[in-house]
Design a protein around this motif. Structure first.
Motif, PDB file in Angstrom:
ATOM      1  N   ARG A  12      31.507  -3.146 -25.982  1.00  0.00           N
ATOM      2  CA  ARG A  12      31.196  -3.516 -24.613  1.00  0.00           C
ATOM      3  C   ARG A  12      29.705  -3.365 -24.343  1.00  0.00           C
ATOM      4  NH1 ARG A  12      34.595  -4.272 -20.082  1.00  0.00           N
ATOM      5  NH2 ARG A  12      33.293  -5.393 -18.606  1.00  0.00           N
ATOM      6  N   GLY A  14      27.686  -4.073 -20.839  1.00  0.00           N
ATOM      7  CA  GLY A  14      27.658  -4.575 -19.468  1.00  0.00           C
ATOM      8  C   GLY A  14      28.878  -5.416 -19.169  1.00  0.00           C
ATOM      9  N   SER A  15      28.668  -6.663 -18.758  1.00  0.00           N
ATOM     10  CA  SER A  15      29.780  -7.547 -18.429  1.00  0.00           C
ATOM     11  C   SER A  15      30.198  -8.407 -19.610  1.00  0.00           C
ATOM     12  CB  SER A  15      29.398  -8.456 -17.257  1.00  0.00           C
ATOM     13  OG  SER A  15      28.306  -9.280 -17.612  1.00  0.00           O
ATOM     14  N   PRO A 208      30.086  -4.209 -13.527  1.00  0.00           N
ATOM     15  CA  PRO A 208      29.471  -5.426 -14.079  1.00  0.00           C
ATOM     16  C   PRO A 208      30.438  -6.606 -14.086  1.00  0.00           C
ATOM     17  CG  PRO A 208      29.000  -3.527 -15.477  1.00  0.00           C
ATOM     18  CD  PRO A 208      30.041  -3.092 -14.497  1.00  0.00           C
TER      19      PRO A 208
END
Length: 220
Positions: A12, A14-15, A208
């Protein structure tokens, strides 16, 4: 020449995600091998769709139409030891309650397939009283998380969310539910003023995922 089924670790960021290459899962010594899709079957085994053609994905179809192979595509079944085949079943004949239980199945095949059948029933108004049961699963914090997400996807896939339920999702403490509530608003394109104001207020959300969905939905 070898062709392979690759494997990656997702991390992972952030988004989004970054993928790190792992050792190849499967390799072939045949240049025609082209594994274009991999799916989990009802028996829990991995099924690999092999395009198998000298011209991968038909990119030379116009230049050499006679050279396109249309006969030898194949499917491989990768099993763990002596994993048996799944017994016969027909989810379309199962009750709503049985399908709702399948949304939490450890096997993604049954989760996805049950989600599809429930979406069809909900969209076609085949099962009166089904929507409240699905909404209850989504909001049940003690329920299996995968079941909750698949239940939400049933609702999002079957049409606009009822406003009261939609606001509950947008105000939920779980960021994944909030993010999907935003996606649902984008699918609807036309929303009430209350939901529009709620979406605008979420610009400062700490997640995010939520911010990413807001950016996508803004253009819709």
């Amino acid at each position: 020449w070898s062709s392979d089924v690759c494997s990656s670790d997702l991390e992972r960021a952030g988004s989004s995600y970054f993928a790190k290459t792992r050792p190849d899962f499967l390799m072939a010594n045949d240049a025609w091998f082209m594994p274009v899709s991999q799916k989990t079957g009802p028996d829990g085994c991995l099924y690999i769709l092999d395009w198998y053609d000298q011209y991968h994905c038909y990119q030379d179809a116009r230049r050499d139409p006679q050279g396109i192979d249309r006969l030898y595509g194949r499917i491989y079944r990768v099993r763990y030891k002596d994993t048996p085949r799944a017994p016969k079943f027909d989810l379309a004949k199962d009750s709503d309650e049985a399908l709702l239980k399948q949304l939490g199945n450890a096997n993604v095949y049954f989760r996805d397939s049950s989600q599809r059948v429930l979406t069809e029933r909900l969209s076609n108004a085949q099962s009166p009283g089904l929507r409240p049961k699905i909404e209850a699963i989504v909001l049940d914090e003690k329920a299996n998380r995968k079941a909750r997400m698949h239940a939400l996807w049933v609702l999002v896939s079957s049409g606009p969310l009822p406003e009261n339920f939609h606001l509950q999702i947008l105000n939920h403490k779980e960021s994944s539910l909030r993010a999907w509530g935003i996606r649902a608003a984008g699918n609807m394109r036309q929303v009430s003023q209350e939901i529009r104001q709620k979406l605008a207020s979420m610009a400062g959300d700490s997640s995010p995922d939520v911010k990413l969905q807001l950016a996508v939905v803004a253009s819709k």
